[in-house]
Motif scaffolding. Structure first.
Motif, PDB file in Angstrom:
ATOM      1  N   LEU A   7       0.812  -1.217   0.000  1.00 33.95           N
ATOM      2  CA  LEU A   7       0.000   0.000   0.000  1.00 33.95           C
ATOM      3  C   LEU A   7       0.846   1.269   0.000  1.00 33.95           C
ATOM      4  N   ASP A   8       2.166   1.134  -0.248  1.00 33.65           N
ATOM      5  CA  ASP A   8       3.022   2.320  -0.173  1.00 33.65           C
ATOM      6  C   ASP A   8       2.586   3.400  -1.163  1.00 33.65           C
ATOM      7  N   LYS A   9       2.015   2.964  -2.287  1.00 38.24           N
ATOM      8  CA  LYS A   9       1.615   3.947  -3.308  1.00 38.24           C
ATOM      9  C   LYS A   9       0.100   4.181  -3.314  1.00 38.24           C
ATOM     10  N   ALA A  10      -0.607   3.561  -2.365  1.00 32.93           N
ATOM     11  CA  ALA A  10      -2.070   3.590  -2.420  1.00 32.93           C
ATOM     12  C   ALA A  10      -2.645   5.000  -2.397  1.00 32.93           C
ATOM     13  N   LEU A  95      -7.379  -3.366  -1.560  1.00 30.13           N
ATOM     14  CA  LEU A  95      -6.284  -3.499  -2.512  1.00 30.13           C
ATOM     15  C   LEU A  95      -6.805  -3.433  -3.955  1.00 30.13           C
ATOM     16  N   MET A  96      -7.885  -4.165  -4.235  1.00 31.48           N
ATOM     17  CA  MET A  96      -8.410  -4.204  -5.611  1.00 31.48           C
ATOM     18  C   MET A  96      -9.046  -2.881  -6.007  1.00 31.48           C
ATOM     19  N   GLU A  97      -9.674  -2.231  -5.028  1.00 27.95           N
ATOM     20  CA  GLU A  97     -10.376  -0.989  -5.331  1.00 27.95           C
ATOM     21  C   GLU A  97      -9.396   0.154  -5.612  1.00 27.95           C
ATOM     22  N   PHE A  98      -8.302   0.202  -4.838  1.00 28.32           N
ATOM     23  CA  PHE A  98      -7.425   1.349  -4.967  1.00 28.32           C
ATOM     24  C   PHE A  98      -6.195   1.114  -5.835  1.00 28.32           C
ATOM     25  N   ILE A  99      -5.635  -0.108  -5.836  1.00 27.89           N
ATOM     26  CA  ILE A  99      -4.489  -0.352  -6.717  1.00 27.89           C
ATOM     27  C   ILE A  99      -4.704  -1.646  -7.496  1.00 27.89           C
ATOM     28  N   PRO A 100      -5.704  -1.647  -8.386  1.00 31.09           N
ATOM     29  CA  PRO A 100      -6.032  -2.876  -9.119  1.00 31.09           C
ATOM     30  C   PRO A 100      -4.855  -3.401  -9.942  1.00 31.09           C
ATOM     31  N   HIS A 101      -4.014  -2.489 -10.449  1.00 28.91           N
ATOM     32  CA  HIS A 101      -2.902  -2.947 -11.295  1.00 28.91           C
ATOM     33  C   HIS A 101      -1.864  -3.745 -10.511  1.00 28.91           C
ATOM     34  N   LEU A 102      -1.786  -3.519  -9.203  1.00 28.79           N
ATOM     35  CA  LEU A 102      -0.839  -4.302  -8.402  1.00 28.79           C
ATOM     36  C   LEU A 102      -1.238  -5.779  -8.438  1.00 28.79           C
ATOM     37  N   LEU A 103      -2.538  -6.036  -8.325  1.00 29.20           N
ATOM     38  CA  LEU A 103      -3.000  -7.424  -8.397  1.00 29.20           C
ATOM     39  C   LEU A 103      -2.727  -7.992  -9.792  1.00 29.20           C
ATOM     40  N   LEU A 104      -3.041  -7.229 -10.830  1.00 32.09           N
ATOM     41  CA  LEU A 104      -2.824  -7.743 -12.190  1.00 32.09           C
ATOM     42  C   LEU A 104      -1.345  -8.050 -12.411  1.00 32.09           C
ATOM     43  N   THR A 238       5.040  -8.251   4.797  1.00 38.07           N
ATOM     44  CA  THR A 238       4.029  -7.418   5.445  1.00 38.07           C
ATOM     45  C   THR A 238       2.680  -8.113   5.355  1.00 38.07           C
ATOM     46  N   LYS A 239       1.747  -7.660   6.189  1.00 38.96           N
ATOM     47  CA  LYS A 239       0.408  -8.256   6.189  1.00 38.96           C
ATOM     48  C   LYS A 239      -0.619  -7.134   6.226  1.00 38.96           C
ATOM     49  N   LEU A 240      -1.661  -7.295   5.444  1.00 37.01           N
ATOM     50  CA  LEU A 240      -2.769  -6.350   5.511  1.00 37.01           C
ATOM     51  C   LEU A 240      -3.710  -6.787   6.623  1.00 37.01           C
ATOM     52  N   ILE A 241      -4.041  -5.850   7.476  1.00 36.17           N
ATOM     53  CA  ILE A 241      -4.993  -6.124   8.551  1.00 36.17           C
ATOM     54  C   ILE A 241      -6.202  -5.222   8.341  1.00 36.17           C
ATOM     55  N   SER A 242      -7.392  -5.813   8.341  1.00 29.62           N
ATOM     56  CA  SER A 242      -8.598  -4.982   8.288  1.00 29.62           C
ATOM     57  C   SER A 242      -9.145  -4.928   9.709  1.00 29.62           C
ATOM     58  N   TYR A 253      -4.866  -1.635   7.290  1.00 25.24           N
ATOM     59  CA  TYR A 253      -3.507  -1.224   7.608  1.00 25.24           C
ATOM     60  C   TYR A 253      -2.516  -2.270   7.133  1.00 25.24           C
ATOM     61  N   GLU A 254      -1.418  -1.792   6.579  1.00 27.15           N
ATOM     62  CA  GLU A 254      -0.339  -2.719   6.236  1.00 27.15           C
ATOM     63  C   GLU A 254       0.673  -2.669   7.368  1.00 27.15           C
ATOM     64  N   ILE A 255       0.971  -3.823   7.932  1.00 27.80           N
ATOM     65  CA  ILE A 255       1.918  -3.838   9.052  1.00 27.80           C
ATOM     66  C   ILE A 255       3.094  -4.752   8.718  1.00 27.80           C
TER      67      ILE A 255
END
Ligand SMILES: Cc1cc2nc3c(=O)[nH]c(=O)nc-3n(C[C@H](O)[C@H](O)[C@H](O)COP(=O)(O)O)c2cc1C
Ligand code: SF4
Ligand code: FES
Lengths: 450, 165
Positions: A7-10, A95-104, A238-242, A253-255
Motif C-alpha cells: 500500500l506504499d503507493k495507495a 487493494l483491488m479498489e485502490f491499486i487494481p494494477h498491483l494485483l494484475l 508485510t500483512k494487511l490487517i482490516s 492497515y499494512e503492518i
C-alpha cells in the motif's frame, strides 16, 4: 512508520489508472520475471521469501506452487481467490479498489511461473463495482501489451478474466470456488485429489488469495531474501490487517509483523484506541472463525510475554490461550459488548453459509444457533452450555471442508473464555435482556496505556 | 411470459461465454444469471431460468439448483430497490440492530417484505466485506456505509425520488 510494500503507493492520486501506476514503477516485476528469470527461478524466489498464503491458512506459497502437476498437453490454471467473505475481513477489497494494477501485475508474474495462460479472478458477487474497476484495469493492461499474446515479445500469453460469485461464503473454500467457477453449486470437493493435480475443469490449478498474489510483486522486485528480512521468524514480509469494531480508526492497515497487539490497537498510526474512551473487552484477531480472546490474553500470552501481530505470537498457547492471525480480520469488542449475542450472530452466519453436504456441519450449525438464541433470549439452562460444547466438538474435524471447524471454533472459544458470562445470562434471564455482563470477567482492571 | 435478450444483452452473454474453453460454457452460468436478473425484473422466474439453460445448452435443473444456492439470486418478485442490511457480528457490535429497526419502522415492513408500492424490499444479509464501515447496507451495485438514522432518511428520499419522477 513500518515498512509498506503493497500500500506504499495507495495514496498517490490516480494510482488506479495504468498511466500513474506505470509511472510510479508499476509492471517492473513483469519485465524482470519474463526477461531475466524463468518459471523455476521465480518459484525459488517465492520459496526464499517465506511468503505464506494470506487467505487464512498461511500455507507457504512457494511450496504450494511447486506441487502443481505438469502433465504433457494439459493446460494449467491460476485462480485468484477474491471471494473475501470471512466476517471482519475487507482487505482484498481495499487493494483491488485502490491499486487494481498491483494485483494484475502479481497475476501476470504468477501465471508465468505456473505456466498458466488463462487466469481467473473469482470475486464475491457483492463487489460489483470492484469488478468494473478490475475489468477497466485489465483493458488498460491489455492495451499496453501486458496481457494477451506474446507479452514483451517473449511468446508468453496471459489472459485474465474476472468472474463474479453470487453470495456464498463457502465459495471462498478453494474447491467450492472451483465448482462455482464451473457453473455449479459451491459444494466443496473431497480431497484428494487436490486442485494442484485436478482442479478447474480437472486441470492442474493453483488457488491463491488476492494479497498473496499482490505480494509476488515486491518479492520479484527486491528478491526473496530481502523480502524475508522484513518481519520476524516465519512471519515474513508485510500483512494487511482490516480492523473493525469498537475502535477509533477502523480501516485497512499494512503492518510489518513485528508490532505488538497493544501498539496496533492503541497507537494513532493504527486503530487509535477504543472508541469513546471505553475499555477493551475482547478481540477476534484473524477473522470471525478464529478463537476470540479476552483482553488480558490478547495483549499478553498466558506466560506473560508481549503478544505480537504475527502468525506465531497470535497462536502462542494454542487454542487454550491463543488464537490465530488467520485472514487478518481484526474485530475489537469494547466493554459494552455481549459475548453471547456476538457468538449468536456468528453461529447464525455459519448456519446460513453451510453448504449442507455433511450432517455434522449442516445439523450442528443449526443446533448451535438455536441454543445460543435460547440463551441470548433468557430461555437457556446451564445444561445448554455443555450441550453447545458437545456439539462444537462433534463438528470439528468431522467434515469435508474446514467450514465445520470455522463454525465450531468461535463457539468453543466463547465458552472457554467467557463461560461465566453465559452462566450469568442463564441465571439472570430478565436482567440480561436489558443490561450486560460488562467487564466482570476481569478481577483486575485491564491495563490500558496512558 | 417468454424472455429474449436484446442485442446488447446477447453480446454481453457471448463475451462471458468466450472467457471459458470450448465446451465449458456452463462456467458462464453465474454471470449469465446476474445478467438475466439485472436485465429483467430483478428476479429469476422459471421461464427466465429455462431461457438461460437453452442459451448455455444445459438442462433447466442445472440452472435451478444453482439459482437456489446463491443468496444474490432472487427466486421471488422483489421491490425496485432492495435494502440488504448486514447483520453479522462486526456490524452488530457497531449498531446494525438500531438501523434495521429504524428501516422497518420507516418503511413499515419486516425483513423479507416489500413495500405496498413495490419500491423497497428489506433483506437481512450476512457480512458483505464492509465491516470497518459499519453499519452498512447494499442497494443494487452500491454499498451505503457508516449508516445513521439521518442517512437512512436521505437514502430513502433519494431512491423514492427516482421513481416518482
Ligand atoms: C469456508 C472457507 C472460506 C474461505 N474463504 C476464503 C476467502 O474468502 N478468501 C481466501 O483467499 N481464502 C479463503 N479460504 C481459504 C482458501 O480455501 C484457500 O486456502 C486460499 O484461497 C489459498 O490461498 P493462499 O494460500 O494464498 O492463502 C476459505 C476457506 C474456507 C474453508
Ligand atoms: S463442512 Fe459444511 S460447508 Fe464444508 S462441505 Fe461440509 S456441509 Fe459443506
Ligand atoms: S459484518 Fe457487516 S459488512 Fe462485515
Amino acid at each position: 512508520m513500518g515498512v509498506k510494500l503493497l500500500l506504499d503507493k495507495a495514496n498517490v492520486p490516480g494510482i488506479r489508472t495504468y498511466e500513474v501506476y506505470r509511472r510510479e514503477g508499476g509492471y517492473r516485476s513483469v519485465e524482470k520475471a519474463l526477461k531475466e528469470m524463468n518459471p523455476e527461478s521465480i518459484v525459488e524466489e517465492v520459496k526464499k521469501s517465506g511468503l505464506r498464503g494470506r487467505g487464512g491458512a498461511g500455507f507457504p506459497t512457494g511450496m504450494k506452487w511447486s506441487f502443481i502437476a505438469k502433465p504433457e498437453g494439459v493446460p494449467r490454471h491460476l485462480v485468484c481467490n477474491a471471494d473475501e467473505s470471512e466476517p471482519g475481513t475487507f482487505k482484498d477489497r481495499y487493494l483491488m479498489e485502490f491499486i487494481p494494477h498491483l494485483l494484475l501485475e502479481g497475476l501476470i508474474v504468477s501465471s508465468f511461473a505456473l505456466g498458466a495462460n488463462d487466469t481467473y479472478i473469482y470475486i464475491r458477487g457483492e463487489y460489483a463495482w470492484i469488478t468494473d474497476i478490475l475489468e477497466e484495469a485489465i483493458n488498460e493492461a491489455k492495451a499496453n501489451g501486458w496481457l494477451g499474446k506474446n507479452i514483451l515479445g517473449t511468446g508468453f500469453e496471459c489472459n485474465i478474466h474476472v468472474q463474479r460469485g453470487a453470495g456464498a461464503y463457502i465459495c471462498g473454500e478453494e474447491t467450492a470456488l472451483i465448482e462455482s467457477l464451473e457453473g455449479k453449486r459451491g459444494n466443496p470437493r473431497i480431497k484428494p485429489p487436490f486442485p494442484a493435480i485436478q482442479g478447474l475443469w480437472q486441470r492442474p490449478t493453483v488457488v491463491n488469495n488476492v494479497e498473496t498474489l499482490a505480494a509476488i510483486v515486491p518479492i520479484i522486485n527486491m528478491g526473496g531474501e530481502e523480502y524475508a528480512k522484513i518481519g520476524v521468524g516465519r512471519s515474513t514480509g508485510t500483512k494487511l490487517i482490516s480492523a473493525c469494531g469498537n475502535i477509533n480508526k477502523p480501516g485497512v492497515y499494512e503492518i510489518d509483523m513485528t508490532i505488538s497487539v497493544e501498539e496496533f490497537i492503541y497507537s494513532d498510526e493504527y486503530c487509535g484506541g477504543i472508541k469513546g474512551g471505553k475499555q477493551l473487552k475482547a478481540c477476534i484477531p484473524g477473522g470471525s472463525s478464529v478463537p476470540i480472546l479476552p483482553a488480558n490474553l490478547l495483549l499478553k500470552t498466558a506466560t506473560g510475554e508481549t503478544r505480537y501481530m504475527n502468525y506465531e505470537s497470535l497462536s502462542d498457547g494454542g487454542f487454550a490461550t491463543g488464537s490465530m492471525l488467520g485472514s487478518g480480520g481484526f474485530i475489537v469488542l469494547d466493554e459494552d459488548q455481549c459475548i453471547v449475542k456476538n457468538t449468536l450472530t456468528l453461529a447464525r452466519f455459519y448456519r446460513h453459509e453451510s453448504c449442507g453436504q455433511c450432517s455434522p456441519c449442516r445439523e450442528g450449525t443449526g443446533w448451535m444457533e438455536k441454543i445460543l438464541h435460547k440463551i441470548e433470549h433468557g430461555q437457556g439452562t446451564i445444561a445448554d452450555i455443555d450441550l453447545l460444547w458437545d456439539i462444537q466438538r462433534k463438528i470439528e474435524g468431522n467434515t469435508i471442508c474446514p467450514l465445520g471447524d470455522a463454525a465450531a471454533w468461535p463457539v468453543a472459544a466463547a465458552i472457554r473464555h467467557f463461560r461465566d458470562e453465559f452462566e450469568w445470562h442463564i441465571n439472570n434471564p430478565v436482567l440480561s435482556q436489558t443490561s450486560n455482563f460488562g467487564l466482570q470477567h476481569y478481577a483486575d482492571p485491564i491495563h490500558v496505556p496512558a | 411470459m417468454t424472455y429474449t435478450f436484446n442485442e446488447t444483452q446477447m453480446a454481453e452473454l457471448n463475451r462471458l461465454v468466450a472467457r471459458y474453453p470450448e465446451g465449458k460454457q456452463k462456467s458462464a452460468l453465474l454471470p449469465a444469471l446476474h445478467l438475466a436478473q439485472d436485465s429483467f425484473d430483478g428476479w429469476l422466474p422459471t421461464e427466465l431460468m429455462d431461457y438461460i439453460a437453452s442459451l448455455l445448452k444445459i438442462e433447466p435443473i442445472e440452472v435451478y439448483e444453482v439459482a437456489s444456492f446463491y443468496s444474490m439470486f432472487n427466486l421471488k418478485p422483489v421491490g425496485k430497490f432492495i435494502f440488504e442490511v448486514c447483520q453479522t457480528g462486526p456490524c452488530m457490535i457497531s449498531g446494525s440492530d438500531d438501523i434495521i429497526a429504524y428501516i422497518q419502522e420507516k418503511l413499515a415492513i419486516k425483513p423479507g417484505e416489500t413495500t405496498k408500492d413495490g419500491v423497497f424490499t428489506l433483506k437481512l444479509v450476512e457480512c458483505l466485506g464492509a465491516c470497518g464501515y459499519a453499519p452498512m447496507m447494499q442497494v443494487g451495485k452500491i454499498f451505503r456505509e457508516h449508516l445513521t438514522k439521518e442517512k437512512v432518511d436521505s437514502i430513502i428520499t433519494e431512491y423514492r425520488a427516482t421513481v416518482t419522477n
